[in-house]
Scaffold this active site. Structure first.
Site, PDB file in Angstrom:
ATOM      1  N   HIS A  19       0.846  -1.203   0.000  1.00  0.00           N
ATOM      2  CA  HIS A  19       0.000   0.000   0.000  1.00  0.00           C
ATOM      3  C   HIS A  19       0.872   1.240   0.000  1.00  0.00           C
ATOM      4  CE1 HIS A  19       0.838  -0.441   4.272  1.00  0.00           C
ATOM      5  NE2 HIS A  19       0.332   0.761   4.526  1.00  0.00           N
ATOM      6  N   HIS A  60       1.472   3.952   1.904  1.00  0.00           N
ATOM      7  CA  HIS A  60       2.051   4.746   2.999  1.00  0.00           C
ATOM      8  C   HIS A  60       3.574   4.809   2.924  1.00  0.00           C
ATOM      9  CE1 HIS A  60      -1.865   4.222   5.494  1.00  0.00           C
ATOM     10  NE2 HIS A  60      -1.907   5.281   4.699  1.00  0.00           N
ATOM     11  N   ASP A 112       5.983   4.824   5.035  1.00  0.00           N
ATOM     12  CA  ASP A 112       6.858   3.898   5.785  1.00  0.00           C
ATOM     13  C   ASP A 112       6.923   2.518   5.116  1.00  0.00           C
ATOM     14  OD1 ASP A 112       4.131   3.611   6.695  1.00  0.00           O
ATOM     15  OD2 ASP A 112       4.857   2.371   8.353  1.00  0.00           O
ATOM     16  N   HIS A 113       6.175   2.339   4.028  1.00  0.00           N
ATOM     17  CA  HIS A 113       6.229   1.093   3.248  1.00  0.00           C
ATOM     18  C   HIS A 113       6.801   1.304   1.841  1.00  0.00           C
ATOM     19  CE1 HIS A 113       3.717  -1.410   6.044  1.00  0.00           C
ATOM     20  NE2 HIS A 113       3.524  -0.199   6.505  1.00  0.00           N
ATOM     21  N   HIS A 153      -7.472  -0.381   5.382  1.00  0.00           N
ATOM     22  CA  HIS A 153      -6.415   0.513   5.883  1.00  0.00           C
ATOM     23  C   HIS A 153      -6.189   1.627   4.851  1.00  0.00           C
ATOM     24  CE1 HIS A 153      -2.713   1.556   8.015  1.00  0.00           C
ATOM     25  NE2 HIS A 153      -2.035   1.437   6.897  1.00  0.00           N
ATOM     26  N   ASP A 189      -0.161  -3.660   6.222  1.00  0.00           N
ATOM     27  CA  ASP A 189      -0.845  -3.155   7.419  1.00  0.00           C
ATOM     28  C   ASP A 189      -2.298  -3.613   7.494  1.00  0.00           C
ATOM     29  OD1 ASP A 189       1.502  -1.944   8.065  1.00  0.00           O
ATOM     30  OD2 ASP A 189       0.811   0.118   7.765  1.00  0.00           O
ATOM     31  N   HIS A 207       4.536  -4.582  10.874  1.00  0.00           N
ATOM     32  CA  HIS A 207       5.033  -3.908  12.089  1.00  0.00           C
ATOM     33  C   HIS A 207       5.133  -4.869  13.281  1.00  0.00           C
ATOM     34  CE1 HIS A 207       4.611   0.365  10.771  1.00  0.00           C
ATOM     35  NE2 HIS A 207       3.695  -0.151   9.962  1.00  0.00           N
TER      36      HIS A 207
HETATM   37 ZN   LIG Z   1       0.057   1.840   6.433  1.00  0.00          ZN
END
Ligand SMILES: [Zn+2]
Length: 261
Positions: free
Chosen positions: A55, A57, A59-60, A114, A133, A171
């Site tokens: 996805h 985001h 941090d990915h 998400h 996530d 995570h």
């Molecule tokens: Zn995320």
């Protein structure tokens, strides 16, 4: 013939960048940061063969542009999440095969909630699920874009995978999630058992992941929202207006959003 295996690279505070490797070839899942990846690749003399994104985001995905500077590799990702660096957009039912990973094939599942475009990758031959996530150890991602009903359906979709499927989540949240799970189900003995084994792993600075679908079914309140015991419990706490799985799921997610362990 070699077989691919999964290892991990830590990023930020609690992200795992999962790496599927065979020999010197490696495919990354959700490289949010290029620095730890480049260090690992240098140390272990690995070659990048591709990138899988679940996805949008940062941090990915944040490390992708940097990794592409030195490696011209395909970047697979959700068709619907608007990620600029994706070269091969994917949707439910698509498959990805890597010759560099001994022909490993992963199939794509749409798992919105998400984010609306969120996808997961399932390697049927190995029973590996890379779920970003969508799902965490004993928990699930926050619902930023979808509806609770969508997230509930997405989680039920992966719950139908074989019990021994390994769950590679994005995570390290398992222990705080289990504290919440124990508040939802104080009488579920599988929860303190899992806390114990996870604490042992964390004491050795080991990931609590991958978990299995069976473990999640036994301890993850978001995967147990269809159970009569959970629905009754949420009703007894006066958190439900009607006794349905979606209402229970929604109430558990709302409770978790404000839960202080
Ligand atoms: Zn995320």
């Amino acid at each position: 013939m070699p077989t691919p295996k999964v290892s991990f690279i830590r990023a930020f505070r609690d992200n795992y960048i999962w790496m599927i490797e065979s020999g010197s070839q490696a495919v990354l899942v959700d490289p949010g940061d290029a620095t730890p990846v480049l260090n690992t690749f240098k140390q272990r003399k690995l070659k990048l063969a591709g990138i899988l994104l679940t996805h949008k985001h940062n941090d990915h995905t944040g490390g992708v542009a940097n990794l592409l500077k030195k490696n011209n590799v395909p970047v697979y990702g959700p068709a619907k999440d608007g990620i600029q660096t994706v070269t091969h957009p994917l949707k439910e039912g698509d498959t990805v095969t890597f010759d560099a990973l001994d022909g490993l094939t992963l199939s794509v599942l749409d798992v919105p909630g998400h984010t609306l475009g969120h996808i997961a990758y399932y390697a049927e031959s190995q029973k590996w699920l890379f779920c970003g996530d969508l799902l965490f150890g004993a928990g699930c991602g926050r619902i930023f874009e979808g509806t609770p009903a969508q997230m509930h359906e997405s989680i039920n979709k992966v719950a139908s995978l074989p019990d021994d499927t390994l769950v590679y989540a994005g995570h390290e949240y398992t222990i705080p999630n289990l504290k919440f799970a124990a508040a939802v189900e104080p009488d579920n003995p599988a929860i303190p058992e899992r806390v114990k084994t996870c604490m042992e792993k964390r004491r050795k600075y080991m990931p609590t992941l991958p978990s299995t679908i069976a473990q999640e079914k036994a301890t993850n309140p978001f995967m147990r929202a269809d159970q009569a015991t959970i629905i009754d419990r949420m009703a007894s706490l006066e958190k439900l207006s009607k006794k349905t799985p979606v209402a229970a799921f929604t109430a558990i997610r709302e409770w978790k959003d404000s839960f202080v362990g």
